[in-house]
Design an enzyme around this catalytic site. Structure first.
Site, mmCIF file in Angstrom:
data_model
loop_
_atom_site.group_PDB
_atom_site.id
_atom_site.type_symbol
_atom_site.label_atom_id
_atom_site.label_comp_id
_atom_site.label_asym_id
_atom_site.label_seq_id
_atom_site.Cartn_x
_atom_site.Cartn_y
_atom_site.Cartn_z
ATOM 1 N N CYS A 65 0.845 -1.181 0.000
ATOM 2 C CA CYS A 65 0.000 0.000 0.000
ATOM 3 C C CYS A 65 0.878 1.226 0.000
ATOM 4 C CB CYS A 65 -0.850 0.012 1.257
ATOM 5 S SG CYS A 65 -1.734 -1.511 1.473
ATOM 6 N N ARG B 251 0.925 2.112 -6.118
ATOM 7 C CA ARG B 251 1.286 1.056 -5.162
ATOM 8 C C ARG B 251 0.085 0.225 -4.735
ATOM 9 N NH1 ARG B 251 6.209 2.154 -2.611
ATOM 10 N NH2 ARG B 251 5.633 0.750 -0.952
ATOM 11 N N TRP C 14 -3.916 -1.890 -1.309
ATOM 12 C CA TRP C 14 -3.945 -3.037 -2.213
ATOM 13 C C TRP C 14 -4.283 -4.218 -1.313
ATOM 14 C CZ3 TRP C 14 -1.549 -7.784 -2.757
ATOM 15 C CH2 TRP C 14 -1.657 -8.397 -4.022
ATOM 16 N N ASN D 295 1.228 -0.655 6.043
ATOM 17 C CA ASN D 295 1.651 -1.308 4.809
ATOM 18 C C ASN D 295 2.399 -2.563 5.221
ATOM 19 O OD1 ASN D 295 2.708 -2.036 2.348
ATOM 20 N ND2 ASN D 295 4.186 -0.362 2.247
ATOM 21 N N GLY D 296 1.919 -3.732 4.798
ATOM 22 C CA GLY D 296 2.573 -4.984 5.182
ATOM 23 C C GLY D 296 1.538 -5.997 5.611
ATOM 24 N N GLU E 139 8.426 -11.560 -21.839
ATOM 25 C CA GLU E 139 8.118 -10.183 -21.457
ATOM 26 C C GLU E 139 6.944 -9.633 -22.285
ATOM 27 O OE1 GLU E 139 8.679 -8.395 -19.036
ATOM 28 O OE2 GLU E 139 8.421 -6.324 -19.660
ATOM 29 N N LYS F 174 3.510 -8.321 -20.567
ATOM 30 C CA LYS F 174 2.963 -6.964 -20.776
ATOM 31 C C LYS F 174 1.511 -7.061 -21.205
ATOM 32 C CE LYS F 174 5.198 -5.021 -19.043
ATOM 33 N NZ LYS F 174 6.443 -5.303 -18.412
ATOM 34 N N GLU G 17 -0.883 -8.412 -18.310
ATOM 35 C CA GLU G 17 -1.094 -7.574 -17.124
ATOM 36 C C GLU G 17 -1.897 -6.317 -17.412
ATOM 37 O OE1 GLU G 17 2.483 -6.304 -15.133
ATOM 38 O OE2 GLU G 17 3.498 -5.957 -17.015
ATOM 39 N N HIS H 251 6.711 -29.535 -28.261
ATOM 40 C CA HIS H 251 6.624 -30.427 -27.101
ATOM 41 C C HIS H 251 5.318 -30.246 -26.333
ATOM 42 C CE1 HIS H 251 10.654 -31.836 -27.815
ATOM 43 N NE2 HIS H 251 11.021 -30.566 -27.962
ATOM 44 N N LYS I 54 2.602 -1.508 -7.981
ATOM 45 C CA LYS I 54 3.937 -1.273 -8.521
ATOM 46 C C LYS I 54 5.037 -1.849 -7.632
ATOM 47 C CE LYS I 54 6.710 0.665 -11.489
ATOM 48 N NZ LYS I 54 6.786 -0.008 -12.785
HETATM 49 C C1 F6R Z 1 5.664 -6.185 -14.706
HETATM 50 C C2 F6R Z 1 6.225 -5.666 -13.479
HETATM 51 C C3 F6R Z 1 6.544 -6.615 -12.396
HETATM 52 C C4 F6R Z 1 7.865 -6.229 -11.714
HETATM 53 C C5 F6R Z 1 8.102 -7.130 -10.503
HETATM 54 C C6 F6R Z 1 9.433 -6.846 -9.848
HETATM 55 O O1 F6R Z 1 5.439 -5.183 -15.643
HETATM 56 O O2 F6R Z 1 6.408 -4.485 -13.330
HETATM 57 O O3 F6R Z 1 6.584 -7.926 -12.869
HETATM 58 O O4 F6R Z 1 8.894 -6.353 -12.646
HETATM 59 O O5 F6R Z 1 7.070 -6.938 -9.575
HETATM 60 O O6 F6R Z 1 9.514 -5.525 -9.418
HETATM 61 P P1 F6R Z 1 10.902 -4.845 -9.068
HETATM 62 O O7 F6R Z 1 11.673 -4.760 -10.335
HETATM 63 O O8 F6R Z 1 10.531 -3.510 -8.513
HETATM 64 O O9 F6R Z 1 11.573 -5.732 -8.067
#
Ligand code: F6R
Length: 608
Positions: free
Chosen positions: A3, A28, A75, A101-102, A481, A485, A488, A504, A603
């Protein structure tokens, strides 16, 4: 919970400061939000499910007064995102408000104990036990009540508390989740990250675990185990404007378009006029780098994908065996530490709970830890033996884009650095590699100049409910990747595979409705890739191909084609991912999804 926490004490308009802070932290967590303030010794709270704008609309109906306040954007982990579960939570008598937060792991036990004493809980959130417990200890100062409370809490937390009994203070405590104090003149701030502080102050103090701060408008006192500690005040060099949308519709689009600038910055900071790669914050740790005989990279999500690319480079050019693992798996494996092995952690935020836990576990086993982080001052930055900053500036869009490119370029430069250090890379080859890196910004610009064509392809496919992405070698992680993208931000199911693995099992998925995104730039496995695309075509799959400019041979296999500039094969992941970021973005826009704040995500993932 991952959060965002904010807090303010000072003479300015409480409502605006808290709301601006929450808005800047909303990446966040964004399923509910709330604030609490004290005015004339009386505590008031306002909470709302949904995005910050819902809270903002509610607050318009009130006059918010007071010079001490805290706020929270949530969150959800425990309990659905409704008003009751939103923070701030109040104690039993409504005299104490807390944001958290936690996760409080032993909350059921505490709740039961307090319920037996007559406490009434209004939510199902684990966090509510915090203000309840604090209230039971409120026979002295707020600070000592918080101190007693945290001794009973198990789990990870950052908390901020205000109380009618101490109406001029915010008391905060950190154990495992980030918390930063913004130091002003006649005013002070708190926040889960520097982003929310930037419009107000650039002077910050990073709290460490088990530290408590007692904050009034004139003073910040920091204590650990009851003793006052003197902490360094750090100056933030980021500019508040860097965290604005600057005319783009979304942060994600802005950040995709910043990638050429970010790569220029990294080149400027890491390559000297004499064409030498240098990393200021690892030079002191050179002795252990010189001796390294294995790297173990650990990271999550997009950062894990860049680690997978890094493995190819480190093994091919620096000739150092490299393993790559997902942090949430690695931390529970029984790591074996051998001499001269180094753990590399990759993280944009520098706060990801699983990655951080691996660092701590690794350090307890006497590994040296080198981290690649974007957020200066983050916990990983402070706890690692060496740090390489990825210099991508604030990344606000929840889906990581520019920091992926930044991690890749940094890993490539690191490979050159290590290769030279260990003598596994000739000067001539290293120079050539550096010359190639210097071309990246102009190539990125040229791909971004082709955005309309990518949008047209996205418009054609946006109704497909499933996608497969395939690639080989350094572009296998690009397939992962690209799929991440897309899923998500558009909620379309997508999976990335190494192209050779199709036969396979996954090939059974292919029919005339399935779009297959094939990452097929020129490379030493190009012919193999062509064979895999043929297999897709033979089963009538729709192919969207990322190919090298001038490759006409591949056209006959493509339903749609996106060209990237001709470039040395190893570095193509840095280019080939950009059309995939834009493809995901435009599909999500067409589906009317909230690209900057996709559902269920946050994030900074500060819980396990
Ligand atoms: C995907 C994304 C997440 C982060 C992951 C790690 O677009 O942003 O998969 O890459 O949560 O986050 P960091 O790099 O902050 O440890």
């Amino acid at each position: 919970m991952m959060c965002g926490i904010v807090g303010y004490t000072g003479p300015r308009g409480m409502e605006t400061i808290l709301l601006v802070g929450l808005e800047r932290l909303s990446y966040r967590g964004y399923d509910s939000s709330g604030i609490a303030t004290i005015y004339n010794g009386e505590l008031s709270t306002w909470k709302k499910p949904g995005k910050i704008r819902e809270l903002e609309a509610t607050l318009k109906n009130f006059t918010i007064k007071g010079h001490v306040g805290i706020g929270h954007t949530r969150w959800a982990t425990h309990g659905e995102p409704n008003e009751l579960n939103a923070h701030p939570h109040l104690g039993n008598e409504g005299k104490v408000a807390a944001v958290h937060n936690g996760i409080i792991e032993n909350y059921t036990h505490i709740k039961q104990k307090l319920s037996e004493k007559g406490h009434i809980f209004r939510s199902v959130s684990d966090s509510e036990v915090i203000p309840h417990l604090i209230e039971t200890y409120l026979n002295g100062s707020l600070e000592s009540a918080v101190e007693k409370t945290v001794k009973e809490l198990e789990g990870s937390f950052a908390i901020a508390v205000i109380s009618e009994s101490d109406p001029d203070k915010i008391v905060v405590y950190r154990k495992g989740s980030p918390l930063i104090i913004g130091v002003g003149k006649g005013e002070n701030f708190i926040s889960s990250d520097v982003n929310a502080l930037m419009p107000h102050t650039k002077e910050v103090i990073y709290l460490d675990d088990d530290e408590m701060a007692i904050i009034s408008k004139e003073n910040v006192i920091i204590k650990k185990s009851g003793n006052i500690v003197q902490k360094k005040v750090n100056h933030i060099s980021w500019d508040a404007a860097q965290a604005e949308k600057s005319g783009y519709d979304h942060y994600m689009l802005k950040e995709i378009h910043e990638q050429a600038t970010v790569s220029r910055q990294i080149i400027a900071k890491s390559i000297s006029k004499q064409n030498k790669v240098g990393f200021k914050h690892v030079e002191s740790s050179m002795t252990y780098l010189e001796k390294v005989n294995r790297f173990i990279i650990q990271a999550c999500g997009t950062s894990w994908h860049s680690g997978l690319v890094g493995k190819y480079w480190l093994e091919q050019y620096a000739r150092i065996p490299t393993e790559v693992d997902i942090s949430s798996e690695f931390r529970y494996r029984h790591m074996i530490s051998r001499e001269n092995e180094i753990i590399i952690a990759l993280s944009q935020s520098g706060e990801t709970a699983d990655t951080l836990a691996c660092i701590r576990e690794a350090k307890s086993k006497f590994f040296n830890v080198l981290s690649f982080v974007n957020s200066k001052g983050s916990t990983m930055d402070r706890e690692s033996d060496g740090v390489i900053y990825t210099h991508s500036g604030p990344e606000i869009g929840v889906a990581s884009t520019k920091n992926y490119i930044a991690q890749l370029i940094s890993l490539y430069l690191f490979t050159i650095f290590i290769g030279r250090l260990k003598g596994t890379l000739s000067e001539e080859k290293a120079d050539k590699m550096i010359q190639s890196v210097k071309k990246i910004p102009e190539y990125i610009d040229s791909i971004l100049g082709n955005t309309d064509a990518i949008k047209t392809i996205a418009d054609k496919y946006y109704l497909s409910r499933e996608f497969v992405f395939i690639g080989r070698g350094v572009n296998y992680p690009t397939a992962l990747e690209g799929a991440l993208k897309l899923k998500e931000i558009s909620y379309i199911h997508a999976t990335g595979y190494p192209a050779g693995e199709l036969k396979h099992g996954p090939i059974a998925l292919i029919d005339a409705k399935l779009p297959v995104v094939c990452i097929a730039p020129q490379s030493d496995t190009y012919n193999k890739m062509i064979a895999n695309i043929e297999e897709v075509k033979a089963r009538k799959g729709k192919t969207i191909i990322i190919a090298t400019e001038g490759d006409t041979q591949i056209q006959s296999l493509a339903d749609d084609i996106i060209y990237i500039p001709s470039f040395c094969h190893d570095l193509t992941p840095i280019l080939s991912v950009i059309p995939l970021q834009l493809f995901a973005y435009y599909i999500a826009i067409k589906l009317d999804c909230d690209v900057d704040q996709p559902r269920n995500l946050a994030k900074s993932v500060t819980v396990e």
